[in-house]
Design a protein around this motif. Structure first.
Motif, PDB file in Angstrom:
ATOM      1  N   PRO A  14       0.797  -1.227   0.000  1.00  0.00           N
ATOM      2  CA  PRO A  14       0.000   0.000   0.000  1.00  0.00           C
ATOM      3  C   PRO A  14       0.828   1.275   0.000  1.00  0.00           C
ATOM      4  N   GLU A  15       1.998   1.262   0.681  1.00  0.00           N
ATOM      5  CA  GLU A  15       2.829   2.470   0.721  1.00  0.00           C
ATOM      6  C   GLU A  15       3.264   2.890  -0.672  1.00  0.00           C
ATOM      7  N   LEU A  16       3.610   1.907  -1.505  1.00  0.00           N
ATOM      8  CA  LEU A  16       4.054   2.227  -2.862  1.00  0.00           C
ATOM      9  C   LEU A  16       2.878   2.635  -3.744  1.00  0.00           C
ATOM     10  N   GLU A  17       1.732   1.994  -3.543  1.00  0.00           N
ATOM     11  CA  GLU A  17       0.533   2.392  -4.290  1.00  0.00           C
ATOM     12  C   GLU A  17       0.196   3.853  -4.001  1.00  0.00           C
ATOM     13  N   ASN A  18       0.220   4.219  -2.709  1.00  0.00           N
ATOM     14  CA  ASN A  18      -0.117   5.587  -2.321  1.00  0.00           C
ATOM     15  C   ASN A  18       0.912   6.592  -2.826  1.00  0.00           C
ATOM     16  N   GLN A  86      11.660   1.847 -17.422  1.00  0.00           N
ATOM     17  CA  GLN A  86      12.957   2.237 -16.865  1.00  0.00           C
ATOM     18  C   GLN A  86      12.923   3.650 -16.297  1.00  0.00           C
ATOM     19  N   LEU A  87      12.200   4.544 -16.951  1.00  0.00           N
ATOM     20  CA  LEU A  87      12.033   5.887 -16.392  1.00  0.00           C
ATOM     21  C   LEU A  87      11.345   5.804 -15.030  1.00  0.00           C
ATOM     22  N   ALA A  88      10.293   4.991 -14.945  1.00  0.00           N
ATOM     23  CA  ALA A  88       9.533   4.885 -13.708  1.00  0.00           C
ATOM     24  C   ALA A  88      10.373   4.267 -12.591  1.00  0.00           C
ATOM     25  N   ILE A  89      11.177   3.265 -12.910  1.00  0.00           N
ATOM     26  CA  ILE A  89      12.059   2.672 -11.902  1.00  0.00           C
ATOM     27  C   ILE A  89      13.004   3.723 -11.347  1.00  0.00           C
ATOM     28  N   ASN A  90      13.603   4.517 -12.219  1.00  0.00           N
ATOM     29  CA  ASN A  90      14.562   5.516 -11.763  1.00  0.00           C
ATOM     30  C   ASN A  90      13.890   6.650 -10.998  1.00  0.00           C
ATOM     31  N   VAL A  91      12.654   6.984 -11.350  1.00  0.00           N
ATOM     32  CA  VAL A  91      11.899   7.940 -10.548  1.00  0.00           C
ATOM     33  C   VAL A  91      11.759   7.412  -9.128  1.00  0.00           C
ATOM     34  N   GLY A  92      11.498   6.110  -9.002  1.00  0.00           N
ATOM     35  CA  GLY A  92      11.379   5.505  -7.684  1.00  0.00           C
ATOM     36  C   GLY A  92      12.689   5.485  -6.930  1.00  0.00           C
ATOM     37  N   LEU A  93      13.764   5.055  -7.582  1.00  0.00           N
ATOM     38  CA  LEU A  93      15.057   4.942  -6.912  1.00  0.00           C
ATOM     39  C   LEU A  93      15.615   6.304  -6.514  1.00  0.00           C
ATOM     40  N   LEU A  94      15.348   7.326  -7.315  1.00  0.00           N
ATOM     41  CA  LEU A  94      15.879   8.654  -7.031  1.00  0.00           C
ATOM     42  C   LEU A  94      14.988   9.446  -6.071  1.00  0.00           C
ATOM     43  N   GLY A  95      13.688   9.354  -6.265  1.00  0.00           N
ATOM     44  CA  GLY A  95      12.782  10.203  -5.505  1.00  0.00           C
ATOM     45  C   GLY A  95      12.189   9.573  -4.261  1.00  0.00           C
ATOM     46  N   TYR A  96      12.240   8.250  -4.177  1.00  0.00           N
ATOM     47  CA  TYR A  96      11.601   7.563  -3.061  1.00  0.00           C
ATOM     48  C   TYR A  96      12.564   6.587  -2.392  1.00  0.00           C
ATOM     49  N   ARG A  97      13.834   6.913  -2.421  1.00  0.00           N
ATOM     50  CA  ARG A  97      14.846   6.041  -1.835  1.00  0.00           C
ATOM     51  C   ARG A  97      14.611   5.863  -0.332  1.00  0.00           C
ATOM     52  N   GLY A  98      14.224   6.935   0.352  1.00  0.00           N
ATOM     53  CA  GLY A  98      13.968   6.843   1.782  1.00  0.00           C
ATOM     54  C   GLY A  98      12.870   5.847   2.098  1.00  0.00           C
ATOM     55  N   LEU A  99      11.772   5.916   1.352  1.00  0.00           N
ATOM     56  CA  LEU A  99      10.660   4.984   1.559  1.00  0.00           C
ATOM     57  C   LEU A  99      11.090   3.552   1.270  1.00  0.00           C
ATOM     58  N   LEU A 100      11.812   3.358   0.164  1.00  0.00           N
ATOM     59  CA  LEU A 100      12.275   2.019  -0.187  1.00  0.00           C
ATOM     60  C   LEU A 100      13.207   1.469   0.883  1.00  0.00           C
ATOM     61  N   ASP A 101      14.114   2.300   1.387  1.00  0.00           N
ATOM     62  CA  ASP A 101      15.041   1.852   2.430  1.00  0.00           C
ATOM     63  C   ASP A 101      14.292   1.469   3.707  1.00  0.00           C
ATOM     64  N   GLN A 102      13.273   2.254   4.079  1.00  0.00           N
ATOM     65  CA  GLN A 102      12.480   1.927   5.267  1.00  0.00           C
ATOM     66  C   GLN A 102      11.793   0.572   5.105  1.00  0.00           C
ATOM     67  N   MET A 103      11.252   0.338   3.916  1.00  0.00           N
ATOM     68  CA  MET A 103      10.555  -0.920   3.677  1.00  0.00           C
ATOM     69  C   MET A 103      11.521  -2.089   3.709  1.00  0.00           C
ATOM     70  N   LEU A 117      18.509  -6.657  -3.699  1.00  0.00           N
ATOM     71  CA  LEU A 117      17.545  -7.344  -4.556  1.00  0.00           C
ATOM     72  C   LEU A 117      16.115  -6.961  -4.176  1.00  0.00           C
ATOM     73  N   CYS A 118      15.861  -6.866  -2.878  1.00  0.00           N
ATOM     74  CA  CYS A 118      14.533  -6.468  -2.409  1.00  0.00           C
ATOM     75  C   CYS A 118      14.230  -5.033  -2.811  1.00  0.00           C
ATOM     76  N   ARG A 119      15.207  -4.131  -2.644  1.00  0.00           N
ATOM     77  CA  ARG A 119      15.019  -2.728  -3.011  1.00  0.00           C
ATOM     78  C   ARG A 119      14.677  -2.604  -4.490  1.00  0.00           C
ATOM     79  N   LEU A 120      15.379  -3.348  -5.330  1.00  0.00           N
ATOM     80  CA  LEU A 120      15.109  -3.302  -6.763  1.00  0.00           C
ATOM     81  C   LEU A 120      13.735  -3.880  -7.077  1.00  0.00           C
ATOM     82  N   GLY A 121      13.352  -4.952  -6.369  1.00  0.00           N
ATOM     83  CA  GLY A 121      12.029  -5.528  -6.575  1.00  0.00           C
ATOM     84  C   GLY A 121      10.923  -4.551  -6.202  1.00  0.00           C
ATOM     85  N   LEU A 122      11.129  -3.812  -5.113  1.00  0.00           N
ATOM     86  CA  LEU A 122      10.148  -2.809  -4.702  1.00  0.00           C
ATOM     87  C   LEU A 122      10.111  -1.646  -5.688  1.00  0.00           C
ATOM     88  N   ALA A 123      11.273  -1.267  -6.231  1.00  0.00           N
ATOM     89  CA  ALA A 123      11.312  -0.202  -7.237  1.00  0.00           C
ATOM     90  C   ALA A 123      10.573  -0.631  -8.499  1.00  0.00           C
TER      91      ALA A 123
END
Length: 200
Positions: A14-18, A86-103, A117-123
């Motif tokens: 849900p965090e990523l959906e939101n 690929q654009l969307a993945i990089n938007v996630g890795l660059l702009g939402y790194r904090g959220l991904l790291d928390q998860m 591997l988990c971080r990339l899967g979430l991205a």
């Protein structure tokens, strides 16, 4: 361990959906020009330009983030849906790194390899949320009776992207059909599997 984590969550975050829904609003994205919207967002928010490069420049990779040159380089061999992904993945890795790291931290995974591997899967999951926003995608899937090829046309995506997204429709009160998804090569090796049904 990472596969078990995705399995235990029924492949729904849900965090990523939101976060993706918030991005759609803040970046004023549109389904018909999503490539250009994400490209402009990367430039405006992260000062990253997007360049399509000849295959001889990127012979062994689909994309590369040139942090020094502030460029995201995409290979010309990528088809339209893969470029957007690929654009969307990089938007996630660059702009939402904090959220991904928390998860990733909350998973309890041990070891840098598993965490990366988990971080990339979430991205990748987040990229799917951007390209196929939950409620819009769920409504379309229901209305089109889960016709994957028609969904590909409507969202300008690949067959695999649609199939993967169908396994994530587990929002409380707005469930989709609980598909499971396997990607198998010609030798029978399973290279990807996700489930919304408890099927392991």
């Amino acid at each position: 361990e990472v596969r078990d984590y995705f399995h235990d969550t029924n492949n729904h975050f849900p965090e990523l959906e939101n976060a993706a829904e918030t991005l759609w609003s803040e970046a004023d994205l549109g389904i018909d020009d999503l490539y250009f919207g994400l490209r402009d967002h990367l430039k405006k928010t992260h000062d990253i330009s997007v360049r399509i490069m000849p295959i001889d420049v990127l012979p062994n990779m689909a994309w590369r983030l040139d942090r020094h040159g502030r460029r995201l380089l995409l290979s010309e061999v990528l088809k339209g849906p893969s470029r957007i992904f690929q654009l969307a993945i990089n938007v996630g890795l660059l702009g939402y790194r904090g959220l991904l790291d928390q998860m990733v931290t909350r998973t309890g995974l041990v070891g840098e390899e598993a965490q990366q591997l988990c971080r990339l899967g979430l991205a990748n999951y987040f990229a799917g949320c951007i390209i196929m926003p939950y409620e819009r995608f769920h409504m379309a899937a229901d209305n089109l009776r889960y016709d994957i090829e028609l969904l590909c046309q409507r969202f300008s995506t690949s067959y695999e992207q649609i199939a993967h997204r169908l396994t994530t429709l587990q929002r409380p009160g707005s469930h989709g059909v609980p598909f499971f998804f396997l990607r198998v090569d010609h030798a029978g090796n399973i290279s990807k599997r996700f489930s919304a049904s408890g099927f392991h």
